[in-house]
Scaffold this motif. Structure first.
Motif, short mmCIF file in Angstrom:
data_model
loop_
_atom_site.label_atom_id
_atom_site.label_comp_id
_atom_site.label_asym_id
_atom_site.label_seq_id
_atom_site.Cartn_x
_atom_site.Cartn_y
_atom_site.Cartn_z
N VAL A 66 1.00 -1.23 -0.18
CA VAL A 66 0.03 0.02 0.05
C VAL A 66 1.01 1.21 0.31
O VAL A 66 1.95 1.22 0.52
CB VAL A 66 -0.82 -0.07 1.19
CG1 VAL A 66 -1.58 1.15 1.27
CG2 VAL A 66 -2.11 -1.19 1.37
N SER A 67 0.45 2.30 -0.91
CA SER A 67 1.43 3.40 -1.00
C SER A 67 1.10 4.34 0.43
O SER A 67 -0.06 4.12 1.17
CB SER A 67 0.84 4.34 -1.81
OG SER A 67 -0.63 4.71 -1.62
N LYS A 68 2.11 5.22 0.60
CA LYS A 68 2.07 5.91 2.12
C LYS A 68 0.75 6.73 2.17
O LYS A 68 -0.04 6.79 3.07
CB LYS A 68 3.28 6.68 2.24
CG LYS A 68 3.28 7.78 3.71
CD LYS A 68 4.47 7.91 3.73
CE LYS A 68 4.60 8.96 5.33
NZ LYS A 68 3.48 9.32 5.65
N GLN A 69 0.52 7.23 0.87
CA GLN A 69 -0.79 8.20 0.72
C GLN A 69 -2.00 7.41 1.32
O GLN A 69 -2.65 7.91 1.96
CB GLN A 69 -0.76 8.75 -0.72
CG GLN A 69 -1.93 9.98 -0.76
CD GLN A 69 -1.87 10.95 0.09
OE1 GLN A 69 -0.78 11.59 0.00
NE2 GLN A 69 -2.77 11.19 0.93
N VAL A 70 -2.06 6.21 0.52
CA VAL A 70 -3.58 5.41 0.88
C VAL A 70 -3.33 4.88 2.52
O VAL A 70 -4.55 5.18 3.18
CB VAL A 70 -3.42 4.07 -0.01
CG1 VAL A 70 -4.59 3.41 0.34
CG2 VAL A 70 -3.73 4.69 -1.54
N SER A 71 -2.19 4.54 2.92
CA SER A 71 -2.07 4.07 4.31
C SER A 71 -2.42 5.45 5.32
O SER A 71 -3.19 5.13 6.10
CB SER A 71 -0.61 3.57 4.52
OG SER A 71 -0.29 3.22 5.73
N ASP A 72 -1.90 6.63 4.85
CA ASP A 72 -2.26 7.75 5.66
C ASP A 72 -3.69 7.89 5.71
O ASP A 72 -4.14 8.33 6.71
CB ASP A 72 -1.56 8.84 5.24
CG ASP A 72 0.20 8.88 5.48
OD1 ASP A 72 0.25 7.87 6.38
OD2 ASP A 72 0.68 9.61 5.11
N ASP A 73 -4.31 8.03 4.29
CA ASP A 73 -5.54 8.28 4.04
C ASP A 73 -6.72 7.32 5.16
O ASP A 73 -7.65 7.67 5.72
CB ASP A 73 -6.12 8.30 2.60
CG ASP A 73 -5.67 9.30 1.89
OD1 ASP A 73 -5.18 10.15 2.49
OD2 ASP A 73 -5.77 9.09 0.75
N VAL A 74 -6.28 5.97 5.06
CA VAL A 74 -7.14 5.08 5.89
C VAL A 74 -7.10 5.12 7.26
O VAL A 74 -7.89 5.18 8.05
CB VAL A 74 -6.78 3.45 5.33
CG1 VAL A 74 -7.05 2.45 6.34
CG2 VAL A 74 -7.36 3.41 4.07
N MET A 75 -5.63 5.46 7.85
CA MET A 75 -5.76 5.68 9.11
C MET A 75 -6.20 6.88 9.69
O MET A 75 -6.92 6.99 10.56
CB MET A 75 -3.82 6.09 9.32
CG MET A 75 -3.25 4.83 9.60
SD MET A 75 -1.40 5.37 10.12
CE MET A 75 -1.70 6.05 11.59
#
Ligand SMILES: NC(=O)c1ccc[n+]([C@@H]2O[C@H](COP(=O)([O-])OP(=O)(O)OC[C@H]3O[C@@H](n4cnc5c(N)ncnc54)[C@H](OP(=O)(O)O)[C@@H]3O)[C@@H](O)[C@H]2O)c1
Length: 252
Positions: A131-140
């Motif tokens: 998972v990209s950092k952007q998607v991971s940050d968004d989900v968090m």
């Protein structure tokens, strides 16, 4: 769980509600979601619901997971869509095999909340795979709206499930035992419930305010030979701490 997640996302004023679609098997469940989240898009058609989605959250029972993924995967663009699962006990390797389209695999996220998510007070464990950092940050950020989020490597998801997701039942089990005990020593059920809940709130307030571990606060009320000492000794003679540990180990 899916309804609680949708409700949590829905009440976030910054989230574009028109982008959220919730599916279920029955109209009854969708009516419940619509009543709780007026204007939300609901559907019994999983395939059209996921078309163009950048995040799909699977929140069905473990034995329903493979069928749902099989049904929707032709409609998913793995270049842009991350598949998230709140299903307990199904790891990335198994999810990847379910989602595989020839040589293509999606980005995967595992999310384990607890039932307090309905009140935005979940302790939620999240693990990511490709998972990209952007998607991971968004989900968090999304799940951070519904409580506390803890990112862990996948090998800690089982422990997180045990301590926080099953753990909410274990915390309630203590409260249940204390209320039933309160009845045995002379209180009415409602009275015992109120006393035990207030006592628990007081205990948590002490820990929160003082930043202490429970044993520190226990020591403050325990005089050797006193009543609390006798009570705690009787609990340990009956394997209280060991019983809690065995419950945690069994649910991993
Ligand atoms: N409950 C918890 O504390 C907890 C905590 C962490 C993780 N989980 C995980 O969350 C998952 C769901 O648990 P739950 O307690 O929320 O179960 P649940 O109440 O039975 O909800 C499952 C939902 O999936 C829907 N569904 C079933 N098959 C479907 C399909 N083919 N297409 C679309 N929707 C479908 C059902 O719709 P209908 O209502 O219309 O039948 C139902 O709303 C489980 O895998 C569990 O391991 C639960």
């Amino acid at each position: 769980m899916g309804g609680a997640i949708a409700g949590g996302i829905f009440t976030n004023p910054d989230f574009p509600r028109e982008n959220l679609v919730v599916t279920a098997m029955t109209k009854k469940s969708l009516d419940r979601i619509s009543a709780a989240c007026p204007g939300i898009s609901v559907s019994m058609d999983n395939v059209s619901a996921v078309e163009g989605a950048d995040l799909v959250i699977i929140a069905v029972k473990p034995w329903q997971t493979a069928d749902v993924i099989n049904e929707i995967k032709p409609a998913l663009d793995y270049g842009t869509c991350t598949v998230a699962s709140v299903v307990a006990g199904i790891g990335f390797a198994e999810l990847a095999e379910m989602a595989r389209k020839g040589g293509e695999l999606p980005s995967l996220i595992r999310i384990i909340p607890n039932t307090a998510i309905a009140l935005k007070q979940s302790t939620t464990f999240i693990a990511s795979c490709r998972v990209s950092k952007q998607v991971s940050d968004d989900v968090m950020e999304l799940f951070g709206l519904m409580g506390e989020v803890i990112c862990v490597p996948e090998e800690m998801m089982a422990a997180g499930t045990s301590l926080a997701s099953c753990g909410i039942a274990y915390a309630l089990k203590y409260l249940d035992a204390a209320i039933k005990g309160g009845e045995r020593i002379g209180f009415g059920t409602e009275e015992a419930r109120k006393i035990v809940l207030n006592t628990m709130k007081g205990a948590i307030a002490l820990l929160d305010t003082n930043g202490t571990m429970p044993q520190t606060e226990i020591d403050k009320v325990t005089t050797p030979g006193g009543y609390t000492f006798k009570g705690l000794t009787a609990m340990e003679e009956n394997w209280f701490s060991e019983a809690v540990l065995q419950g945690l180990l069994k649910s991993m």
